[in-house]
Design an enzyme around this catalytic site. Structure first.
Site, mmCIF file in Angstrom:
data_model
loop_
_atom_site.group_PDB
_atom_site.id
_atom_site.type_symbol
_atom_site.label_atom_id
_atom_site.label_comp_id
_atom_site.label_asym_id
_atom_site.label_seq_id
_atom_site.Cartn_x
_atom_site.Cartn_y
_atom_site.Cartn_z
ATOM 1 N N HIS A 201 0.847 -1.193 0.000
ATOM 2 C CA HIS A 201 0.000 0.000 0.000
ATOM 3 C C HIS A 201 0.879 1.239 0.000
ATOM 4 O O HIS A 201 1.802 1.355 0.805
ATOM 5 C CB HIS A 201 -0.911 0.024 1.234
ATOM 6 C CG HIS A 201 -1.679 1.304 1.382
ATOM 7 N ND1 HIS A 201 -1.607 2.091 2.518
ATOM 8 C CD2 HIS A 201 -2.519 1.953 0.524
ATOM 9 C CE1 HIS A 201 -2.379 3.149 2.352
ATOM 10 N NE2 HIS A 201 -2.939 3.092 1.161
ATOM 11 N N SER A 202 0.618 2.150 -0.926
ATOM 12 C CA SER A 202 1.335 3.419 -1.015
ATOM 13 C C SER A 202 2.834 3.164 -1.175
ATOM 14 O O SER A 202 3.260 2.456 -2.074
ATOM 15 C CB SER A 202 1.022 4.271 0.218
ATOM 16 O OG SER A 202 1.523 5.578 0.075
ATOM 17 N N MET A 203 3.665 3.703 -0.272
ATOM 18 C CA MET A 203 5.105 3.521 -0.374
ATOM 19 C C MET A 203 5.511 2.065 -0.191
ATOM 20 O O MET A 203 6.589 1.657 -0.619
ATOM 21 C CB MET A 203 5.821 4.388 0.669
ATOM 22 C CG MET A 203 5.583 5.885 0.524
ATOM 23 S SD MET A 203 6.128 6.531 -1.063
ATOM 24 C CE MET A 203 7.887 6.246 -0.951
ATOM 25 N N LEU A 227 -1.413 -0.931 -4.122
ATOM 26 C CA LEU A 227 -2.596 -0.099 -3.899
ATOM 27 C C LEU A 227 -2.148 1.336 -3.674
ATOM 28 O O LEU A 227 -1.449 1.626 -2.702
ATOM 29 C CB LEU A 227 -3.380 -0.610 -2.683
ATOM 30 C CG LEU A 227 -3.773 -2.094 -2.699
ATOM 31 C CD1 LEU A 227 -4.355 -2.507 -1.353
ATOM 32 C CD2 LEU A 227 -4.761 -2.374 -3.816
#
Length: 390
Positions: A201-203, A227
């Site tokens: 997720h993200s980073m 994501l």
């Protein structure tokens, strides 16, 4: 006569009027911009009548894997690794240590998946998708009929103690995840392919990509699900991910109304042969923000089905077909999130922060370079043109 010669009023007044005009112009411009900003702030990006994400419920539990200690990674005192178990659904690991010291985790018989949270995130964000996958496999017979080769998925999750990976610690996280992948795969000696699914997720998606590139020679990773991940390397101070191997499938799920990671940065600069991306907000017709992308009920339903669908497949091509079928299926009843007019302008302005930050850093870098060249030229001129001696 003397005063007229000393104070030429005819030359002073026009200059004074010029300065006043500039001051008034700046004040008026500031007022207009502030008023426009307040007005745009009051405009909702999406209509309150717009369908929203469904809420989800689960009964989470986490088993810390203490065997992944200093003998496996030097970051054992800094980070942690957990195994997710849905209460009353998943099989709980044996708490009694075996001869290998792995606390009974060697009895796991599913397909391993590792969740990697993002900047200042939590390892518990895995619970939404992991819980639904367990329910689908153990309690929902429809999916066993649809995917007869499906297997249960064992979700591991990395805990970085809410570290700010967007600014520091990304390299440490990559090394920890790389070592965790090897450790987790060794818990499944019965798995002939020795593969693991990475979910970021993200980073955390960037951490997964870099770790996968380091695992290329071992071929432990063949598919990565991200994501809301900024794949285009928008932050100059972070490690680049351009060396991503072609043998790994990459699925990029994003939202067109995400203010933290806009759609313009979710596509990698160099795509692999097995890359697939989809706008979840447009596909599902619901606004999904940056944090909601890990728990949104409509999205987790599709994500969980895709993960269950690929769990029993061995080839990357077959796994990518499942993802594309689920996320590119019949969209007749679905539609884009309706954002028009000033609301769309507000969304674009809020999403432009990534590009403004990149331009600012670019300008600062070249300003420093130009100033350094000017100073070096002055020093060079000074030493090559010494002052004349008398």
């Amino acid at each position: 006569m003397l005063s007229k010669r000393l104070f030429p009023y005819s030359n002073l007044f026009p200059r004074s009027r010029k300065y006043k005009f500039i001051v008034y112009f700046i004040i008026c411009l500031t007022i207009i911009i502030s008023a426009l900003g307040v007005y745009l702030y009051s405009i909702p990006i999406v209509s309150p009548n717009q369908p929203q994400c469904d809420m989800v419920w689960m009964s989470p539990s986490y088993a810390r894997i203490r065997a992944f200690d200093e003998t496996h990674t030097k970051y054992a005192s800094k980070y942690n690794l957990y195994l997710y178990r849905e209460q009353d659904v998943d099989k709980m690991p044996n708490e009694n240590e075996n001869e290998d010291g792995n606390e009974g985790f060697t009895s796991l018989d599913g397909i391993p998946a590792l969740f990697i949270h993002g900047n200042a995130g939590s390892f518990e964000q895995v619970r939404s998708i992991a819980a639904r996958c367990s329910e689908m496999y153990y309690n929902d017979g429809r999916f066993k009929e649809k995917y007869p080769h499906a297997r249960n998925i064992d979700f591991f999750t990395a805990d970085f103690n809410e570290e700010l990976s967007a600014f520091k610690g990304l390299r440490d996280q990559v090394e920890y995840v790389t070592q965790a992948i090897s450790f987790i795969v060794d818990l499944y000696p019965q798995n002939p392919n020795r593969n693991i699914i990475l979910i970021g997720h993200s980073m955390g998606g960037l951490v997964a990509r870099i770790a996968a590139s380091r695992q290329q020679h071992e071929s432990n990773v063949d598919i990565i699900l991200t994501l809301a991940t900024p794949h285009s390397d928008p932050f100059p101070w972070l490690p680049k991910t351009s060396d991503f191997p072609d043998e790994v499938g990459l699925i990029s799920i994003y939202s067109s109304v995400d203010l933290m990671v806009p759609p313009s940065v979710v596509t990698p600069k160099s795509k692999s042969d097995h890359f697939f991306s989809v706008d979840a907000a447009k596909l599902l017709g619901v606004p999904i923000d940056h944090q909601g992308i890990v728990w949104c009920g409509q999205l987790r339903e599709k994500l969980s089905e895709a993960l269950i669908g690929i769990s029993g497949l061995n080839t990357l091509q077959d796994r990518m077909k499942v993802f594309k079928k689920i996320f590119s299926g019949d969209r007749k009843e679905l539609g884009p999130t309706p954002i028009f007019g000033l609301a769309k302008l507000k969304l674009k302005l809020l999403q432009s922060w990534v590009h403004l930050l990149s331009l600012t850093i670019f300008a600062l870098k070249w300003t420093i370079i130009v100033l350094a060249i000017i100073q070096l030229r002055k020093v060079y001129t000074k030493f090559n043109n010494p002052p004349p001696t008398h």
